[in-house]
Write an enzyme that holds these catalytic residues in place. Sequence first.
Site, short mmCIF file in Angstrom:
data_model
loop_
_atom_site.label_atom_id
_atom_site.label_comp_id
_atom_site.label_asym_id
_atom_site.label_seq_id
_atom_site.Cartn_x
_atom_site.Cartn_y
_atom_site.Cartn_z
CD GLN A 18 0.56 16.27 -7.39
OE1 GLN A 18 -0.31 16.73 -6.67
NE2 GLN A 18 0.38 16.08 -8.69
CG LEU A 26 1.48 6.69 10.15
CD1 LEU A 26 1.32 7.57 11.38
CD2 LEU A 26 0.65 7.25 8.99
CG HIS A 27 5.82 6.29 4.45
ND1 HIS A 27 5.64 7.52 3.83
CD2 HIS A 27 4.95 5.44 3.86
CE1 HIS A 27 4.73 7.40 2.89
NE2 HIS A 27 4.27 6.15 2.89
CG HIS A 36 1.86 8.50 5.77
ND1 HIS A 36 2.50 7.28 5.81
CD2 HIS A 36 0.79 8.34 4.95
CE1 HIS A 36 1.84 6.42 5.06
NE2 HIS A 36 0.81 7.03 4.52
NE ARG A 85 -0.41 -0.35 -2.51
CZ ARG A 85 -1.39 -1.24 -2.42
NH1 ARG A 85 -1.09 -2.52 -2.44
NH2 ARG A 85 -2.64 -0.87 -2.33
CG ASP A 136 -1.42 8.20 -3.70
OD1 ASP A 136 -1.48 7.06 -4.18
OD2 ASP A 136 -0.76 8.47 -2.66
CD GLN A 176 -8.56 3.39 -0.41
OE1 GLN A 176 -9.26 4.19 0.22
NE2 GLN A 176 -7.31 3.67 -0.74
P1 AMP Z 1 -1.85 6.17 2.18
O1 AMP Z 1 -1.65 5.87 3.63
O2 AMP Z 1 -0.95 5.44 1.26
O3 AMP Z 1 -3.31 6.15 1.77
O4 AMP Z 1 -1.40 7.70 2.01
C1 AMP Z 1 -1.96 8.71 2.82
C2 AMP Z 1 -1.55 10.04 2.26
O5 AMP Z 1 -0.13 10.14 2.24
C3 AMP Z 1 -2.03 10.25 0.82
O6 AMP Z 1 -2.44 11.60 0.66
C4 AMP Z 1 -0.78 9.96 0.02
O7 AMP Z 1 -0.75 10.63 -1.23
C5 AMP Z 1 0.29 10.51 0.95
N1 AMP Z 1 1.59 9.90 0.64
C6 AMP Z 1 1.87 8.58 0.50
N2 AMP Z 1 3.16 8.41 0.14
C7 AMP Z 1 3.71 9.66 0.05
C8 AMP Z 1 5.00 10.17 -0.29
N3 AMP Z 1 6.00 9.35 -0.60
N4 AMP Z 1 5.18 11.50 -0.28
C9 AMP Z 1 4.17 12.35 0.03
N5 AMP Z 1 2.92 11.93 0.36
C10 AMP Z 1 2.69 10.61 0.37
#
Ligand code: AMP
Length: 257
Positions: free
Chosen positions: A146, A31-32, A35, A185, A148, A59
């Site tokens: 957004q 988490l960052h 999230h 990543r 993604d 995926q």
């Molecule tokens: P992930 O854990 O990478 O699958 O991301 C989980 C959710 O967080 C997804 O809806 C992503 O689009 C969103 N997300 C990831 N990075 C960001 C970011 N930098 N800003 C806003 N939302 C993000």
Amino acid sequence: MRVCRTITDIRTALEPCRDITVGLVPTMGALHAGHLSLVAAARAECSVVVLSLFVNPAQFSDPGDLNGYPRDEKSDLAIAAEAGVDLVFAPSASEMYPPGFQTWVEVTEIGARLEGEHRPGHFRGVATVCLKLFTIVRPDIVFFGQKDAQQVAVLRRLIADLALDLELRALPTVRDPDGLALSSRNERLSSSERVLALALPRALATRDPERARALLESAGVGVDYIEIAPFDPPVLAAAVRVGTTRLIDNVSLEEDS
Ligand code: AMP
């Protein structure tokens, strides 16, 4: 904050919440602040905030990418609790994909381009796991980034096509001050790769696919694609490789900046 590991557990925990607004923030952990912006939006709008933590094997087409995906559940749980999450759903892979699993959801057209072309089966995995999370949690509102943009487009289509009774909110991309979009990543980038990766937001800022590609190539960044994608809003979307790390990002073509 309660942590549920099984479908039965989370369903039981959510039983008393059927008359109040349930928000779901699906994540793969590490988490960052990106999230957390989704959690904050869910917190502002919903009575109960559920965060899922699940690195979805379906995926990933590359086993090396799946095995190398950053995982730190202990730290994620502390961050989620601090952010005001009520319930975490952190299932095992066998809980989500029990032996004999064979039912898949495919958003055929939107899911086949861009990321779908470069990561075959990616959006089939995303759509399937999200539909399963939606049926387990039964949220009123789901929150996605957004960052993604294609994932948002695929899931909006899924929700409309299958008449799912939920709303999707797409939240703006959270960036480091130098412009790099936050991503789990990014943890994998060395300090010199981190500098190289800045070519991606700089290229996207041109809002011009040809100039952006030239900028990326001259920086020595491998380009999987850089294209205008007709989502809502339309975006300039790119995927690049910096060393062994693959990064995606996009910018809206409707903003003035
Ligand atoms: P992930 O854990 O990478 O699958 O991301 C989980 C959710 O967080 C997804 O809806 C992503 O689009 C969103 N997300 C990831 N990075 C960001 C970011 N930098 N800003 C806003 N939302 C993000």
